[in-house]
Design an enzyme around this catalytic site. Sequence first.
Site, short mmCIF file in Angstrom:
data_model
loop_
_atom_site.label_atom_id
_atom_site.label_comp_id
_atom_site.label_asym_id
_atom_site.label_seq_id
_atom_site.Cartn_x
_atom_site.Cartn_y
_atom_site.Cartn_z
N ASN A 207 0.82 -1.20 0.00
CA ASN A 207 0.00 0.00 0.00
C ASN A 207 0.87 1.26 0.00
O ASN A 207 0.99 1.94 -1.02
CB ASN A 207 -0.93 -0.02 1.22
CG ASN A 207 -1.98 1.07 1.16
OD1 ASN A 207 -1.84 2.04 0.43
ND2 ASN A 207 -3.04 0.90 1.92
N ASP A 208 1.52 1.54 1.12
CA ASP A 208 2.27 2.79 1.22
C ASP A 208 3.40 2.89 0.21
O ASP A 208 3.74 3.98 -0.25
CB ASP A 208 2.83 2.93 2.63
CG ASP A 208 1.72 3.01 3.68
OD1 ASP A 208 0.65 3.53 3.33
OD2 ASP A 208 1.94 2.55 4.80
N VAL A 209 3.99 1.75 -0.17
CA VAL A 209 5.15 1.78 -1.07
C VAL A 209 4.76 2.08 -2.51
O VAL A 209 5.62 2.23 -3.37
CB VAL A 209 5.95 0.46 -1.03
CG1 VAL A 209 6.53 0.23 0.36
CG2 VAL A 209 5.13 -0.72 -1.49
#
Lengths: 121, 482
Positions: free
Chosen positions: B403-405
Amino acid sequence: MDVSITMTGFVALYVFMLAAFAGWVIIGHVPAILHTPLMSGSNFVHGIVVVGGLYALLNASTVQEQVIGFVAVLLGAGNAAGGFAVTQRMLAMFQTSEPAPAHAHSHAHTHARVHHLKKKS
Amino acid sequence: MLANLPQLIIGLADLAAAFLFLYGLQRMSSPATAPSGILVAGFGMVAAVLASFLYVFSVSAAAQPHLGVNIGLALIALVIGGGLAWLSGKRVAMTAMPQMVALYNGMGGGAAGAIAAVELFGNKTQGATQLLVTLLGALIGAVSLSGSLIAWAKLDGVIKKPVRIKGQQAVNAVAMIAALAVGGVILFVTLGGAPLLLATPTWIYVFFGLALLFGVLMTLPIGGADMPVVISIYNALTGLAVGLEGFVLQNPALMIAGMVVGAAGLLLTLLMAKAMNRSVANVVFTNFGDAPKQVQGAIKGSLRPVEASDAGIAMRYASKVIIVPGYGLAAAQAQQKLYEFVKLLQAARVEVKFAVHPVAGRMPGQMDVLLAEAGVPYDLIFQLEDINDDFAAADVALVIGANDVVNPAARTEKTSPIFGMPILNADKAKQVYVVKRGEGKGYAGIQNALFYGDNCNMVYGDAQAVLVKMIEAVRGLGAAAA
């Protein structure tokens, strides 16, 4: 022949400096894909502390020293054996697409692909 | 000459060990040579340990009467410590690798601290320099021991949430300063000053107690997302402690091995911090992990769900697919299924690559190991800087459990906590499929604009179940054609 080792002041600093530099350069060449085995592998390397533990334990002359020395060897041996076991296991998992010489691994797949396509056309 | 023989053999074995460690680590520069590298280093270790039993020929007069007992204790400790760790290392699941490495690392720190304790209690050090170095090694080793144990507990789920108290940083600072002050007292008293308040051995206990306490306090508040950095730091610290105790024991093999690991740990720490776009100090002294986030600008657009089977078939007819695996994939134990799906795509002449972010996982490079375990050949696995330009030419980017990456906010949103973090450019692909359990946010608790993009569809469900559906859909096509 004198085989004893004495390192004082600057000699020790030189050893530290060269070792740190060598470590930095060697580790800098390890690809990111191997960072976990690298970490557990370097973890294994500092397991050499078990040798220091053995020295302390074998030279122990009081119960207190025996107890602490025992703990040092116990923990150091655990560090070395465990670090080796997990590193070896992980590294054995890294396989390439096909048996290829070490230096060509990054291109092996693409070559095979091109070859395959040519044959098809 | 003969009297010197044991000493000579120890010296040569240690020299060989130091060389083999360096050579072994050097062979880790490629997955092809790495397995032989660890083996070579292992030989060095065995040689050094066997040779160290020759210390029996040069033990001090005081230790002479205890020699038999000490040798017995040494063998027992080696067998128990080595045996238990060996078995656990052979059995541990790959997903649990970070906590295992933390545990082994703590053991090394503890061993270095224990060696320092023997030196201190026995008052064996000579001169101010040796004493100072012993104290420093003891401090670092003890911090590394207790800190690694807390890291293990967090990673293993024993401690579920970061523990924070009011005035955390002040408390940490007091513990550290107190430890340093007690170290100063020990230094002063041992070098001939008058005894201060307590007997020296008591001060030594207090010293170790404070160091251990500091390790606990320092690690407790750090959030789960920052664990790759924490593990790297403790690896470096243990190496440093071992190197310092090597100086005290006048053993260059320990000095070299310890310092090499110290440098390695430092390098990895900096790499990890860079991959999260944060300074090391920021990780250690602030509580990013899961602190409340500021309100973000609302993201326009809506989430468009799609059936797993449709996504699978679309990838079957694509010519280039890049897969972005995240920790969610490993949490769902779906790596095997993923590779099964990839093999189907490859059989249909689809070019498939894996794109791995440096912090995908709980320790540096963990995702690479998890993929390798599932049988993915390492020449299909690419790192961020090597593959980021390929996304623009990819037909499909399949994001699974990450997600964040892949959050474009890292590029554009100045207010975002992850602004500036290098990300995988999955949003540049013609079509993006995101496999996710639900509409929740990522580890850092941030909305992801990628999911709302025109080229993105969501595939909801457990990664394992989604992949099974994709595999069935593609297999069904083959059956229909035949």
